[in-house]
Design a protein around this motif. Structure first.
Motif, PDB file in Angstrom:
ATOM      1  N   LEU A 249       0.948  -1.204  -0.104  1.00 13.67           N
ATOM      2  CA  LEU A 249       0.061   0.015   0.074  1.00 13.67           C
ATOM      3  C   LEU A 249       0.814   1.224   0.016  1.00 13.67           C
ATOM      4  O   LEU A 249       0.662   2.353  -0.763  1.00 13.67           O
ATOM      5  CB  LEU A 249      -0.773  -0.053   1.255  1.00 13.67           C
ATOM      6  N   ILE A 250       2.082   1.278   0.682  1.00 14.89           N
ATOM      7  CA  ILE A 250       2.793   2.084   0.717  1.00 14.89           C
ATOM      8  C   ILE A 250       3.409   2.654  -0.696  1.00 14.89           C
ATOM      9  O   ILE A 250       3.714   3.645  -0.974  1.00 14.89           O
ATOM     10  CB  ILE A 250       3.989   2.052   1.861  1.00 14.89           C
ATOM     11  N   GLN A 251       3.815   1.613  -1.309  1.00 12.85           N
ATOM     12  CA  GLN A 251       4.341   1.585  -2.628  1.00 12.85           C
ATOM     13  C   GLN A 251       3.126   2.363  -3.749  1.00 12.85           C
ATOM     14  O   GLN A 251       3.322   3.310  -4.386  1.00 12.85           O
ATOM     15  CB  GLN A 251       4.370   0.263  -3.251  1.00 12.85           C
ATOM     16  N   VAL A 252       2.056   1.826  -3.542  1.00 10.16           N
ATOM     17  CA  VAL A 252       1.033   2.284  -4.535  1.00 10.16           C
ATOM     18  C   VAL A 252       0.712   3.802  -4.256  1.00 10.16           C
ATOM     19  O   VAL A 252       0.491   4.667  -5.117  1.00 10.16           O
ATOM     20  CB  VAL A 252      -0.081   1.250  -4.339  1.00 10.16           C
ATOM     21  N   LEU A 253       0.320   4.017  -2.915  1.00 11.18           N
ATOM     22  CA  LEU A 253       0.272   5.483  -2.616  1.00 11.18           C
ATOM     23  C   LEU A 253       1.239   6.361  -2.700  1.00 11.18           C
ATOM     24  O   LEU A 253       1.027   7.501  -3.603  1.00 11.18           O
ATOM     25  CB  LEU A 253      -0.017   5.556  -1.085  1.00 11.18           C
ATOM     26  N   THR A 254       2.464   5.960  -2.835  1.00 13.87           N
ATOM     27  CA  THR A 254       3.521   6.974  -3.211  1.00 13.87           C
ATOM     28  C   THR A 254       3.395   7.109  -4.798  1.00 13.87           C
ATOM     29  O   THR A 254       3.668   8.059  -5.193  1.00 13.87           O
ATOM     30  CB  THR A 254       4.994   6.227  -3.045  1.00 13.87           C
ATOM     31  N   LYS A 255       3.400   6.008  -5.555  1.00 13.99           N
ATOM     32  CA  LYS A 255       3.120   6.216  -6.941  1.00 13.99           C
ATOM     33  C   LYS A 255       2.029   7.106  -7.298  1.00 13.99           C
ATOM     34  O   LYS A 255       1.993   7.721  -8.501  1.00 13.99           O
ATOM     35  CB  LYS A 255       3.034   4.891  -7.717  1.00 13.99           C
ATOM     36  N   LEU A 256       0.896   7.044  -6.590  1.00 10.22           N
ATOM     37  CA  LEU A 256      -0.121   7.875  -6.924  1.00 10.22           C
ATOM     38  C   LEU A 256       0.065   9.346  -6.305  1.00 10.22           C
ATOM     39  O   LEU A 256      -0.974  10.232  -6.202  1.00 10.22           O
ATOM     40  CB  LEU A 256      -1.624   7.388  -6.161  1.00 10.22           C
ATOM     41  N   THR A 278      10.271  -1.295   5.909  1.00  9.46           N
ATOM     42  CA  THR A 278       9.688  -0.431   4.798  1.00  9.46           C
ATOM     43  C   THR A 278      10.199   0.914   5.130  1.00  9.46           C
ATOM     44  O   THR A 278      10.489   1.317   6.156  1.00  9.46           O
ATOM     45  CB  THR A 278       8.103  -0.529   4.860  1.00  9.46           C
ATOM     46  N   THR A 279      10.119   1.757   4.059  1.00 15.22           N
ATOM     47  CA  THR A 279      10.196   3.334   4.293  1.00 15.22           C
ATOM     48  C   THR A 279       8.891   3.833   3.788  1.00 15.22           C
ATOM     49  O   THR A 279       8.851   4.151   2.680  1.00 15.22           O
ATOM     50  CB  THR A 279      11.570   3.427   3.298  1.00 15.22           C
ATOM     51  N   PRO A 280       8.159   4.454   4.619  1.00 19.68           N
ATOM     52  CA  PRO A 280       8.135   4.344   6.237  1.00 19.68           C
ATOM     53  C   PRO A 280       8.030   3.242   6.741  1.00 19.68           C
ATOM     54  O   PRO A 280       7.312   2.421   6.150  1.00 19.68           O
ATOM     55  CB  PRO A 280       7.356   5.546   6.670  1.00 19.68           C
ATOM     56  N   SER A 281       8.441   2.928   7.966  1.00 24.11           N
ATOM     57  CA  SER A 281       8.264   1.712   8.708  1.00 24.11           C
ATOM     58  C   SER A 281       6.733   1.765   8.978  1.00 24.11           C
ATOM     59  O   SER A 281       6.096   2.812   9.506  1.00 24.11           O
ATOM     60  CB  SER A 281       9.138   1.595   9.785  1.00 24.11           C
TER      61      SER A 281
ATOM     62  N   ALA B 246      19.692  -4.190   1.661  1.00 25.14           N
ATOM     63  CA  ALA B 246      19.248  -3.160   0.578  1.00 25.14           C
ATOM     64  C   ALA B 246      17.970  -2.510   1.212  1.00 25.14           C
ATOM     65  O   ALA B 246      17.925  -1.257   1.026  1.00 25.14           O
ATOM     66  CB  ALA B 246      18.932  -3.720  -0.571  1.00 25.14           C
ATOM     67  N   ALA B 247      16.957  -3.062   1.585  1.00 19.85           N
ATOM     68  CA  ALA B 247      15.843  -2.602   2.129  1.00 19.85           C
ATOM     69  C   ALA B 247      16.212  -1.678   3.273  1.00 19.85           C
ATOM     70  O   ALA B 247      15.562  -0.515   3.565  1.00 19.85           O
ATOM     71  CB  ALA B 247      14.659  -3.678   2.787  1.00 19.85           C
ATOM     72  N   GLN B 248      16.865  -2.146   4.119  1.00 24.65           N
ATOM     73  CA  GLN B 248      17.092  -1.257   5.359  1.00 24.65           C
ATOM     74  C   GLN B 248      18.078   0.015   5.103  1.00 24.65           C
ATOM     75  O   GLN B 248      18.106   1.119   5.667  1.00 24.65           O
ATOM     76  CB  GLN B 248      17.976  -2.091   6.414  1.00 24.65           C
TER      77      GLN B 248
END
Lengths: 325, 325
Positions: A249-256, A278-281, B246-248
């Motif tokens: 979800l973080i990935q998709v929101l970032t892309k949007l 993850t970034t953000p955790s 890499a993730a961290q």
């Protein structure tokens, strides 16, 4: 592989004497013991646990049936189960049912034929009626089973409640809950009910979408999430039923072009290690995976020894606050 | 648990006849077969694989010893091993050595006593001299073993080469390689050598740091990465020896205000699922985990049947381009 006979021949003693040394039975002189041990070492002799299992009618083996090994939740659970079993002198046979009913059945039969002490079986969609009366204890984890020996769950209801309260406290007014697969009734369903109740009581707008089984099996929620966010573009908070969904979800929101946590806040579920990488955790509901594994193993061993065990054990959850809120 | 005797009594036939039905041996009339099958079903009879294993001297079981179950690389490997074994009618006993020498030894002894067909053992730091001559085939994956039956590796050297070339093509001038634990010589060490060679040939500045065993075991590289980036603040590219690192690294760089891939480009290693769920997703060297698992299982079964097997098998890697470059 050297046999007991070979060891006896090597040290010039009888099989009975060697067997007595091996099983520590009766009086054995220091000299005899040393002779036997030297011969065992020389021939690289290993006691035959298969024969021992047959005579003792106990294999010290636990069958573990999971729908997915590589899903981070199950990987952590398996790791903890192996650890808990190993501490009690048990080994585990690991079975991956891929959520398929016929595979679960095949594995249950295999476990039964191999005279395991019992089976620990996870969330999955399969009727276990065939195994009523199989005399093997079956411990379920996060799964309803009317005829199983015992069930272990986390407090799913409290988890949904904590997630809703946290998002509301952080200012969310319009919250989406992405629930897991809903083909079969599961303890995890209680997360949604308590989540909705808290939102209703607080007068916060909420809606629910469920992922489907295909998406769950592939572990790839991308298309599903794009579709869901297109239809629900006004949300400012999401309660995802796994950290895996939250990460994607973080990935998709970032892309949007929507920022986490500024535009949309996220709470996951499980607290597996991906929540912290993850970034953000990910802020998430911590399932006590270690304690659930230990409880399942303890109950299984107790049941296999004929002891009375709790029919249902519910372990507490807590919220772990990180960067997505 | 019902026995063969119980089945015989139930259907009024001899144990010999019931056994013949069970093993499909000799002539059996349709009527007899149906009677026996009905009795088996009624009594919930399951053939005793323990007894069968003892008489056939074969358990159709493979011991799998890994240093960490929940590390995503091992979780995916275990999933593929279970799948490959299951297709051949084998089951796996899963053992988590936590990278400890004494645990590996204990598990190898347990596997041997349980008469497994063989053991598949992973990267780890333990001498296996004790098991020379144990007559169990030992297949190593990503691990040197002088006395093992066979080794399966990915083309680590090519992996290091591909990573260096890719970072250089993307314009990096100052590249850091974060390698794995270097206490013991491992096939993975070849990644660093070929990486350095390509950088040297291209006249690109490079340096190498190795993580330590504690960090590897905790799977938490945060402090280590902060320290490393403080000492190497001028780098514009990183080749990390796992996707987990890499993730961290993305997290730590983001917190330090450095953008990925604009300021620093990253190439990981393994291509486990976390590479595709981070934000940004990770460009990485794909290890053929599925093929390595299938090869290890095939070699183990062949060796256990006395066939001649390849001493060393090296499988190809490739680069998978995502968002960190």
């Amino acid at each position: 592989m050297a046999t007991l006979k070979d060891v006896a021949a090597e040290c010039g003693l009888t099989v009975t004497t060697v067997s007595r040394v091996l099983n520590n039975r009766g009086y054995i002189s220091k000299n005899t013991r040393e002779k036997v041990e030297a011969a065992m070492k020389k021939l690289n002799y290993r006691p035959n646990e298969v024969a021992r299992s047959l005579s003792k009618k106990s294999t010290k083996t636990i069958g573990v049936i999971v729908p997915h090994i590589r899903h981070p939740y199950f990987a952590e659970m398996i790791s903890n189960l192996e650890n808990a079993a190993s501490k009690q002198g048990y080994k585990i046979i690991l079975c991956n049912s891929r959520g398929k009913s016929e595979m679960e059945k095949k594995y249950l039969e295999m476990c039964s034929s191999n005279r395991v002490a019992g089976v620990i079986i996870f969330s999955g969609g399969v009727a276990l009626e065939d195994f009523i009366g199989s005399n093997i204890p079956i411990v379920t984890v996060e799964r309803f089973i009317e005829s199983g020996t015992a069930g272990v769950e986390c407090d799913n209801s409290e988890g949904g409640c904590l997630a809703a309260k946290h998002l509301i406290e952080k200012g969310c007014k319009n919250i989406l809950h992405i629930s897991g697969v809903n083909e079969n009734a599961m303890p995890a369903d209680e997360r949604a009910s308590s989540f909705m109740q808290v939102c209703d009581e607080a007068g916060v707008v909420h809606r629910e979408v469920a992922t489907d089984i295909q998406v769950y099996e592939n572990q790839d929620y991308t298309d599903f999430l794009y579709e869901t966010l297109k239809k629900n573009s006004d949300i400012d908070g999401v309660f995802a039923s796994s950290d895996l969904i939250a990460a994607q979800l973080i990935q998709v929101l970032t892309k949007l072009g929507r920022r986490v946590p500024e535009d949309v806040k996220i709470v996951g579920f499980d607290d597996v290690f991906i929540a912290s990488i993850t970034t953000p955790s990910i802020t998430t509901i911590h399932q006590p995976i270690k304690e659930m594994a230990e409880t399942a193993v303890r109950i299984l061993i107790d049941a296999s020894e004929g002891k009375t065990v709790a029919k249902k054990t519910v372990l507490p959850v807590k919220i772990v606050e990180r960067e997505t809120t």
